[in-house]
Design a protein around this motif. Structure first.
Motif, short mmCIF file in Angstrom:
data_model
loop_
_atom_site.label_atom_id
_atom_site.label_comp_id
_atom_site.label_asym_id
_atom_site.label_seq_id
_atom_site.Cartn_x
_atom_site.Cartn_y
_atom_site.Cartn_z
N ARG A 60 0.84 -1.20 0.00
CA ARG A 60 0.00 0.00 0.00
C ARG A 60 0.88 1.24 0.00
NH1 ARG A 60 -2.32 -3.26 3.74
NH2 ARG A 60 -1.44 -2.07 5.47
N PRO A 61 1.64 1.45 -1.07
CA PRO A 61 2.52 2.63 -1.09
C PRO A 61 1.70 3.91 -1.08
CG PRO A 61 2.39 1.59 -3.26
CD PRO A 61 1.70 0.67 -2.31
N LEU A 62 2.09 4.84 -0.19
CA LEU A 62 1.36 6.10 -0.09
C LEU A 62 2.36 7.25 -0.09
CD1 LEU A 62 -1.33 7.55 0.19
CD2 LEU A 62 -1.14 7.31 2.68
N VAL A 63 2.37 7.97 -1.20
CA VAL A 63 3.22 9.16 -1.35
C VAL A 63 2.32 10.29 -1.83
CG1 VAL A 63 5.21 10.19 -2.51
CG2 VAL A 63 5.21 7.74 -1.96
N ILE A 64 2.22 11.36 -1.06
CA ILE A 64 1.33 12.47 -1.41
C ILE A 64 2.07 13.79 -1.29
CG2 ILE A 64 -0.79 11.24 -0.77
CD1 ILE A 64 -0.76 12.79 1.87
N TYR A 65 1.52 14.81 -1.97
CA TYR A 65 2.06 16.16 -1.89
C TYR A 65 1.74 16.80 -0.54
CZ TYR A 65 3.48 17.29 -6.70
OH TYR A 65 4.13 17.37 -7.88
N ASP A 66 2.68 17.57 -0.05
CA ASP A 66 2.44 18.45 1.08
C ASP A 66 2.41 19.90 0.59
OD1 ASP A 66 2.66 18.85 4.28
OD2 ASP A 66 3.90 20.34 3.28
N SER A 67 3.45 20.30 -0.12
CA SER A 67 3.54 21.68 -0.61
C SER A 67 4.58 21.78 -1.70
CB SER A 67 3.90 22.64 0.54
OG SER A 67 5.13 22.24 1.15
N MET A 68 4.54 22.85 -2.44
CA MET A 68 5.55 23.14 -3.44
C MET A 68 5.52 24.62 -3.76
SD MET A 68 3.96 23.95 -6.53
CE MET A 68 5.12 23.47 -7.76
N GLY A 69 6.61 25.11 -4.32
CA GLY A 69 6.66 26.51 -4.71
C GLY A 69 7.82 26.78 -5.63
N PHE A 70 7.77 27.94 -6.28
CA PHE A 70 8.84 28.32 -7.20
C PHE A 70 8.90 29.82 -7.34
CE2 PHE A 70 5.03 27.38 -9.72
CZ PHE A 70 4.86 28.57 -10.41
N ALA A 71 10.04 30.30 -7.81
CA ALA A 71 10.23 31.72 -8.10
C ALA A 71 10.92 31.83 -9.44
CB ALA A 71 11.08 32.38 -7.01
N LEU A 72 10.34 32.62 -10.33
CA LEU A 72 10.85 32.80 -11.69
C LEU A 72 11.39 34.21 -11.86
CD1 LEU A 72 7.90 31.08 -13.57
CD2 LEU A 72 10.24 30.21 -13.49
N GLU A 73 12.54 34.32 -12.51
CA GLU A 73 13.09 35.64 -12.79
C GLU A 73 12.32 36.34 -13.91
OE1 GLU A 73 17.21 35.15 -13.66
OE2 GLU A 73 17.66 34.19 -11.73
N ARG A 74 11.79 35.55 -14.81
CA ARG A 74 10.98 36.10 -15.91
C ARG A 74 9.98 35.06 -16.37
NH1 ARG A 74 15.98 34.76 -18.78
NH2 ARG A 74 15.47 33.46 -20.60
N LEU A 75 9.03 35.49 -17.18
CA LEU A 75 7.93 34.62 -17.58
C LEU A 75 7.94 34.31 -19.07
CD1 LEU A 75 5.13 36.32 -15.46
CD2 LEU A 75 6.22 34.11 -15.01
N ASP A 76 9.07 34.51 -19.73
CA ASP A 76 9.11 34.28 -21.17
C ASP A 76 10.04 33.12 -21.53
OD1 ASP A 76 11.47 35.46 -20.48
OD2 ASP A 76 11.50 36.90 -22.13
N GLY A 77 10.26 32.23 -20.56
CA GLY A 77 11.16 31.11 -20.82
C GLY A 77 10.64 30.20 -21.91
N ILE A 78 11.50 29.88 -22.87
CA ILE A 78 11.12 29.00 -23.97
C ILE A 78 11.55 27.57 -23.64
CG2 ILE A 78 11.35 28.54 -26.44
CD1 ILE A 78 9.93 31.17 -25.72
N ALA A 79 10.62 26.63 -23.80
CA ALA A 79 10.90 25.22 -23.55
C ALA A 79 11.61 25.01 -22.22
CB ALA A 79 11.71 24.62 -24.70
N PRO A 80 10.98 25.42 -21.11
CA PRO A 80 11.64 25.30 -19.82
C PRO A 80 11.80 23.84 -19.40
CG PRO A 80 9.34 25.87 -19.51
CD PRO A 80 9.60 25.92 -20.99
N GLY A 81 12.74 23.62 -18.49
CA GLY A 81 12.95 22.30 -17.92
C GLY A 81 13.37 22.43 -16.48
N LEU A 82 13.10 21.40 -15.68
CA LEU A 82 13.47 21.40 -14.27
C LEU A 82 14.60 20.41 -14.04
CD1 LEU A 82 10.69 22.86 -14.11
CD2 LEU A 82 10.31 21.66 -11.95
N GLN A 83 15.56 20.82 -13.21
CA GLN A 83 16.69 19.97 -12.86
C GLN A 83 16.78 19.86 -11.34
OE1 GLN A 83 20.19 21.65 -14.63
NE2 GLN A 83 19.57 21.18 -16.73
N LEU A 84 16.91 18.64 -10.85
CA LEU A 84 17.06 18.43 -9.41
C LEU A 84 18.40 18.98 -8.95
CD1 LEU A 84 15.73 17.03 -6.90
CD2 LEU A 84 17.19 15.06 -7.42
N VAL A 85 18.38 19.74 -7.85
CA VAL A 85 19.60 20.33 -7.28
C VAL A 85 19.99 19.61 -6.00
CG1 VAL A 85 20.61 22.41 -6.26
CG2 VAL A 85 19.16 22.59 -8.29
N ASP A 86 19.01 19.31 -5.15
CA ASP A 86 19.30 18.65 -3.89
C ASP A 86 18.05 17.93 -3.42
OD1 ASP A 86 20.76 17.84 -1.73
OD2 ASP A 86 20.65 19.75 -0.64
#
Length: 237
Positions: free
Chosen positions: A148-174
């Motif tokens: 019975r694996p149970l993994v759920i969201y608690d919270s998330m957030g982000f901050a963008l320097e600008r809103l015109d990013g083309i083809a954005p991608g996310l990379q894990l840092v830590d």
């Protein structure tokens, strides 16, 4: 709109069926968490779908924080509204709140930009397991209940320097996993890349419930089942 297949609307309310939620999890997020299967005993709508619908309705802001307060079940009529305190809330007809979102900074309603960011974020979420969580659990010597694996969201957030990013991608840092009894809080920190440069940062917190001692053989079976389901889905697509 690319989310049209994953919800229905009646007047001012929106409903997500278990089948629609499951399709979104598999098709858009690559998420095969069994809690999103229509026949799951504790079925819930993916938090990523609620996140996507908030962005589609209210736009993408430079800084956003999402708090997931409860799990949404099958075909629950929902309202998405911005309250007088400036918070966006997702509620049912009884007033129960499932999601709160706080935002500030500039906003874009450009459908192409919003969809591109939504897709890149949701694709990153699809790697929660096994890519990110398995190594964390192994390091801590714990794992979820394989039955019975149970993994759920608690919270998330982000901050963008600008809103015109083309083809954005996310990379894990830590990443880290804090274990308290049978609960684990996983923190994933990421950066947002567009055009070869960093345009933002963010983090997400996941809750892993029902922890038990790590069992390599049992975990291997869970991972194998994940990839079996993924291959089966891709073959049907």
């Amino acid at each position: 709109m690319f989310l049209d297949d994953y919800h229905s609307r009646t007047g001012s309310r929106l409903c997500i069926s278990a089948e629609q939620a499951s399709r979104f999890a598999k098709r858009v997020a690559g998420d095969f968490n069994p809690i999103h299967n229509p026949d799951a005993r504790r079925f819930c709508v993916p938090g990523d779908l609620l996140f996507a619908l908030v962005l589609a309705r209210f736009g993408l802001s430079q800084r956003m924080t999402f708090r997931f307060l409860s799990m949404v079940g099958d075909n629950v009529p929902l309202t998405f509204a911005e309250d007088d305190d400036g918070l966006i809330r997702v509620r049912d007809d009884g007033g129960k709140c499932y999601l709160e979102a706080e935002r500030n900074g500039e906003v874009t309603h450009d459908e192409a930009v919003v969809e591109a960011f939504t897709r890149c974020y949701v694709a990153f979420s699809g790697k929660n397991f096994p890519h990110y969580l398995k190594p964390l659990m192994e390091d801590q010597g714990v794992m979820f209940n394989p039955r019975r694996p149970l993994v759920i969201y608690d919270s998330m957030g982000f901050a963008l320097e600008r809103l015109d990013g083309i083809a954005p991608g996310l990379q894990l840092v830590d990443s880290s996993l804090a274990v308290t009894g049978k609960r684990g809080d996983a923190l994933l920190e990421f950066r947002i890349i567009a055009g070869g440069e960093e345009v933002g940062t963010g983090s997400k917190k996941l809750v892993v419930s029902g922890l038990c001692p790590y069992d390599a053989a049992a975990m291997d079976e869970v991972v194998e089942e994940f990839y079996r389901l993924k291959s089966a889905h891709e073959a049907e697509a």
